[in-house]
Design a protein around this motif. Sequence first.
Motif, PDB file in Angstrom:
ATOM      1  N   THR A  61       0.838  -1.206   0.000  1.00 31.74           N
ATOM      2  CA  THR A  61       0.000   0.000   0.000  1.00 31.74           C
ATOM      3  C   THR A  61       0.870   1.252   0.000  1.00 31.74           C
ATOM      4  OG1 THR A  61      -1.692  -1.170   1.252  1.00 31.74           O
ATOM      5  CG2 THR A  61      -1.851   1.224   1.189  1.00 31.74           C
ATOM      6  N   TRP A  62       0.537   2.191  -0.869  1.00 31.53           N
ATOM      7  CA  TRP A  62       1.219   3.488  -0.924  1.00 31.53           C
ATOM      8  C   TRP A  62       0.194   4.574  -0.615  1.00 31.53           C
ATOM      9  CZ3 TRP A  62       6.405   4.028  -2.862  1.00 31.53           C
ATOM     10  CH2 TRP A  62       6.971   2.820  -3.282  1.00 31.53           C
ATOM     11  N   ILE A  63       0.449   5.363   0.414  1.00 32.18           N
ATOM     12  CA  ILE A  63      -0.456   6.455   0.772  1.00 32.18           C
ATOM     13  C   ILE A  63       0.237   7.754   0.399  1.00 32.18           C
ATOM     14  CG2 ILE A  63      -1.752   7.556   2.628  1.00 32.18           C
ATOM     15  CD1 ILE A  63      -1.530   4.872   4.148  1.00 32.18           C
ATOM     16  N   PRO A  64      -0.252   8.468  -0.603  1.00 34.12           N
ATOM     17  CA  PRO A  64       0.432   9.680  -1.053  1.00 34.12           C
ATOM     18  C   PRO A  64       0.148  10.869  -0.151  1.00 34.12           C
ATOM     19  CG  PRO A  64      -1.557   9.357  -2.340  1.00 34.12           C
ATOM     20  CD  PRO A  64      -1.455   8.180  -1.402  1.00 34.12           C
ATOM     21  N   LEU A  65       1.156  11.689   0.050  1.00 33.00           N
ATOM     22  CA  LEU A  65       1.015  12.969   0.716  1.00 33.00           C
ATOM     23  C   LEU A  65       1.658  14.017  -0.180  1.00 33.00           C
ATOM     24  CD1 LEU A  65       2.054  11.977   4.354  1.00 33.00           C
ATOM     25  CD2 LEU A  65      -0.247  12.205   3.468  1.00 33.00           C
ATOM     26  N   GLY A  66       1.177  15.216  -0.115  1.00 35.77           N
ATOM     27  CA  GLY A  66       1.799  16.268  -0.908  1.00 35.77           C
ATOM     28  C   GLY A  66       0.799  17.093  -1.693  1.00 35.77           C
ATOM     29  N   LYS A  67      -0.354  16.509  -2.011  1.00 34.91           N
ATOM     30  CA  LYS A  67      -1.404  17.251  -2.680  1.00 34.91           C
ATOM     31  C   LYS A  67      -2.722  16.946  -1.987  1.00 34.91           C
ATOM     32  CE  LYS A  67       0.516  17.602  -7.365  1.00 34.91           C
ATOM     33  NZ  LYS A  67       0.286  17.278  -8.796  1.00 34.91           N
ATOM     34  N   VAL A  68      -3.467  17.979  -1.674  1.00 32.01           N
ATOM     35  CA  VAL A  68      -4.733  17.798  -0.972  1.00 32.01           C
ATOM     36  C   VAL A  68      -5.644  16.845  -1.736  1.00 32.01           C
ATOM     37  CG1 VAL A  68      -6.838  18.945  -0.202  1.00 32.01           C
ATOM     38  CG2 VAL A  68      -4.617  20.041   0.161  1.00 32.01           C
ATOM     39  N   GLN A  69      -5.715  17.023  -3.050  1.00 30.36           N
ATOM     40  CA  GLN A  69      -6.614  16.205  -3.853  1.00 30.36           C
ATOM     41  C   GLN A  69      -6.235  14.726  -3.794  1.00 30.36           C
ATOM     42  OE1 GLN A  69      -6.876  17.447  -7.928  1.00 30.36           O
ATOM     43  NE2 GLN A  69      -8.472  15.967  -8.444  1.00 30.36           N
ATOM     44  N   GLU A  70      -4.930  14.418  -3.840  1.00 33.94           N
ATOM     45  CA  GLU A  70      -4.473  13.033  -3.774  1.00 33.94           C
ATOM     46  C   GLU A  70      -4.854  12.384  -2.447  1.00 33.94           C
ATOM     47  OE1 GLU A  70      -0.312  13.082  -4.413  1.00 33.94           O
ATOM     48  OE2 GLU A  70      -0.463  13.047  -6.600  1.00 33.94           O
ATOM     49  N   ILE A  71      -4.644  13.125  -1.368  1.00 32.53           N
ATOM     50  CA  ILE A  71      -4.939  12.586  -0.050  1.00 32.53           C
ATOM     51  C   ILE A  71      -6.441  12.356   0.105  1.00 32.53           C
ATOM     52  CG2 ILE A  71      -4.795  13.026   2.430  1.00 32.53           C
ATOM     53  CD1 ILE A  71      -2.352  14.816   1.778  1.00 32.53           C
ATOM     54  N   PHE A 125      -7.513   9.302  -1.790  1.00 32.11           N
ATOM     55  CA  PHE A 125      -7.114   8.071  -1.110  1.00 32.11           C
ATOM     56  C   PHE A 125      -8.059   7.770   0.040  1.00 32.11           C
ATOM     57  CE2 PHE A 125      -4.937   5.660   2.134  1.00 32.11           C
ATOM     58  CZ  PHE A 125      -4.360   4.629   1.406  1.00 32.11           C
ATOM     59  N   LEU A 126      -8.394   8.788   0.840  1.00 33.02           N
ATOM     60  CA  LEU A 126      -9.290   8.578   1.969  1.00 33.02           C
ATOM     61  C   LEU A 126     -10.688   8.180   1.508  1.00 33.02           C
ATOM     62  CD1 LEU A 126      -8.192  11.566   4.256  1.00 33.02           C
ATOM     63  CD2 LEU A 126      -7.699   9.137   4.592  1.00 33.02           C
ATOM     64  N   THR A 169     -11.558   4.617   3.198  1.00 35.91           N
ATOM     65  CA  THR A 169     -12.192   4.859   4.490  1.00 35.91           C
ATOM     66  C   THR A 169     -13.695   4.696   4.361  1.00 35.91           C
ATOM     67  OG1 THR A 169     -10.450   6.468   4.959  1.00 35.91           O
ATOM     68  CG2 THR A 169     -12.364   6.486   6.412  1.00 35.91           C
ATOM     69  N   ASN A 170     -14.265   3.888   5.238  1.00 37.45           N
ATOM     70  CA  ASN A 170     -15.706   3.648   5.192  1.00 37.45           C
ATOM     71  C   ASN A 170     -16.508   4.795   5.796  1.00 37.45           C
ATOM     72  OD1 ASN A 170     -15.332   1.102   4.039  1.00 37.45           O
ATOM     73  ND2 ASN A 170     -15.048   0.141   6.048  1.00 37.45           N
ATOM     74  N   GLU A 171     -15.963   5.394   6.836  1.00 36.46           N
ATOM     75  CA  GLU A 171     -16.707   6.449   7.521  1.00 36.46           C
ATOM     76  C   GLU A 171     -16.580   7.782   6.777  1.00 36.46           C
ATOM     77  OE1 GLU A 171     -14.949   7.470  11.292  1.00 36.46           O
ATOM     78  OE2 GLU A 171     -13.006   6.712  10.620  1.00 36.46           O
ATOM     79  N   ASN A 172     -17.342   8.759   7.224  1.00 32.60           N
ATOM     80  CA  ASN A 172     -17.274  10.097   6.639  1.00 32.60           C
ATOM     81  C   ASN A 172     -16.110  10.863   7.274  1.00 32.60           C
ATOM     82  OD1 ASN A 172     -17.657  12.529   5.415  1.00 32.60           O
ATOM     83  ND2 ASN A 172     -19.633  12.969   6.357  1.00 32.60           N
ATOM     84  N   TRP A 173     -14.929  10.685   6.707  1.00 35.65           N
ATOM     85  CA  TRP A 173     -13.719  11.251   7.283  1.00 35.65           C
ATOM     86  C   TRP A 173     -13.705  12.776   7.235  1.00 35.65           C
ATOM     87  CZ3 TRP A 173     -10.933  14.329   4.067  1.00 35.65           C
ATOM     88  CH2 TRP A 173     -11.155  14.178   2.695  1.00 35.65           C
ATOM     89  N   ARG A 174     -14.443  13.361   6.300  1.00 34.75           N
ATOM     90  CA  ARG A 174     -14.424  14.823   6.147  1.00 34.75           C
ATOM     91  C   ARG A 174     -14.979  15.541   7.377  1.00 34.75           C
ATOM     92  NH1 ARG A 174     -13.406  16.208   0.704  1.00 34.75           N
ATOM     93  NH2 ARG A 174     -13.482  14.390  -0.670  1.00 34.75           N
ATOM     94  N   ASN A 192      -9.324  17.735   8.371  1.00 30.03           N
ATOM     95  CA  ASN A 192      -9.118  18.825   7.420  1.00 30.03           C
ATOM     96  C   ASN A 192      -7.733  18.643   6.822  1.00 30.03           C
ATOM     97  OD1 ASN A 192      -8.824  21.139   5.936  1.00 30.03           O
ATOM     98  ND2 ASN A 192      -9.222  22.554   7.621  1.00 30.03           N
ATOM     99  N   VAL A 193      -7.684  18.091   5.610  1.00 27.88           N
ATOM    100  CA  VAL A 193      -6.409  17.740   4.996  1.00 27.88           C
ATOM    101  C   VAL A 193      -5.504  18.954   4.839  1.00 27.88           C
ATOM    102  CG1 VAL A 193      -5.330  16.799   2.915  1.00 27.88           C
ATOM    103  CG2 VAL A 193      -7.391  15.730   3.831  1.00 27.88           C
ATOM    104  N   ASN A 194      -6.079  20.122   4.626  1.00 25.32           N
ATOM    105  CA  ASN A 194      -5.264  21.336   4.467  1.00 25.32           C
ATOM    106  C   ASN A 194      -4.371  21.576   5.688  1.00 25.32           C
ATOM    107  OD1 ASN A 194      -5.957  22.822   1.874  1.00 25.32           O
ATOM    108  ND2 ASN A 194      -7.993  22.377   2.667  1.00 25.32           N
ATOM    109  N   ASP A 195      -4.839  21.136   6.865  1.00 23.52           N
ATOM    110  CA  ASP A 195      -4.041  21.338   8.080  1.00 23.52           C
ATOM    111  C   ASP A 195      -2.745  20.542   8.047  1.00 23.52           C
ATOM    112  OD1 ASP A 195      -5.905  23.057   9.108  1.00 23.52           O
ATOM    113  OD2 ASP A 195      -6.909  21.558  10.355  1.00 23.52           O
TER     114      ASP A 195
END
Length: 405
Positions: free
Chosen positions: A108-118, A121-122, A126-131, A135-138
């Motif tokens: 598994t590769w979890i990308p970081l670096g772009k809000v849209q990519e993260i 991936f979530l 992710t089954n739940e409502n992670w939003r 807040n990925v921007n943080d």
Amino acid sequence: MKHFCGFLVILSIIQSALAQSKGFEGVIENVARTQYAPEDKKIIKESFKALGKEEFAEEVLDDSARIKIYIKGDSLWAETFSNNRKEIRQIYYQVGTRAFIIVPNTGTWIPLGKVQEIESFLDLNTNENWREKVNVNDWFKIVDYNKWKKLNKKTKLIQGFLCHLYRFDDDRPNSVPSYYWIAEEISVGKDQILPYFFERRLTPFGVVLGAEWVSKEISHFSEVRNLKLGSVAPILPRLQSVQLGTLDSIQYADEDINQHLKGKNIENASIIPDFSFYPVGKPEPVSLYAWKGTGKFMLLDLWATWCGPCIKDFPIIRQLGEKNAATLEIIGLNSGDHREDFVQNFIQKNNMTWQQAYAGRLLGAFLNPNKTIPFVVLLDDQMKIRWIGNPAEHWGEIESIIRNP
């Protein structure tokens, strides 16, 4: 995979441009001790069970996590282990503000670096409502070090460094103060003050060598970091060496240094071409031709920790080297393993006193295309091949060549 390969090229360019960046360089290894109240452990386990992800509960509740971090310039490679196990649980890779979390066992590769990519991936994983909770921007915000307060009268000697205590008050809801012991005498480069895995390790004040805090869920958390200053091998090849479901250490990733060997093998050569390899315990590769013209024979011995016949030959090789020290150099090339720390322990345990190095994938394929070990190559001081093959019943013949050139 096509996009990933393109990304490697971009990373290589970025890393080359930043190669001159100065600051901290070395290895940090820290062990974290976390104490949970029994009732909190039960709640955490039940929460993960409800999500259908019981396997993650062990990671969250791990009370003795260990992480080994290699830092060079603005690049970082970290390997995490749990409960004193040898298997790597996760890998963190970062160059600048671009990062990955890698799970070797599952690929598994979890990308970081772009809000849209993260966020994508979530959404997929992710089954739940992670939003509602994240807040990925943080994630891109660098710690506000203006909020770190130095407690002037609090000092501690850690690994010979005088460390000062700093307090950080996080303004997020339900947050608690964190305390960090910082070695101010160890300089940190401006390019190393970055989000993700650098933060709270390298700070504008120095390198963090200890940390602790308490919270409602965690009765006490503390960690001590062992520090090893010095040169670290280039980090990008570590990422290139990771294949889905497997992990190779950087010492076996020789695509950058032995590309000229690709598609070739020793069977078509009378004089061996130059190539490079990583000696055990050294951060930089060396050239075979460094031994050219020394007046000595060179014996290359390919071996692996799981090879019984190889192990049986170790006393013979040791004795051969001792008897012919004036005319023979021996280099053992580990070519059947993937973890440098395990190999180093094996070498010490088996009293392998001659020089040792790692054979990367291209070098191993060149020297030993049939992938059979034990396998040795005897060279004279002009790199002419004098003997090659399985030495099992031929050690006398090999020694005769050395003694009667």
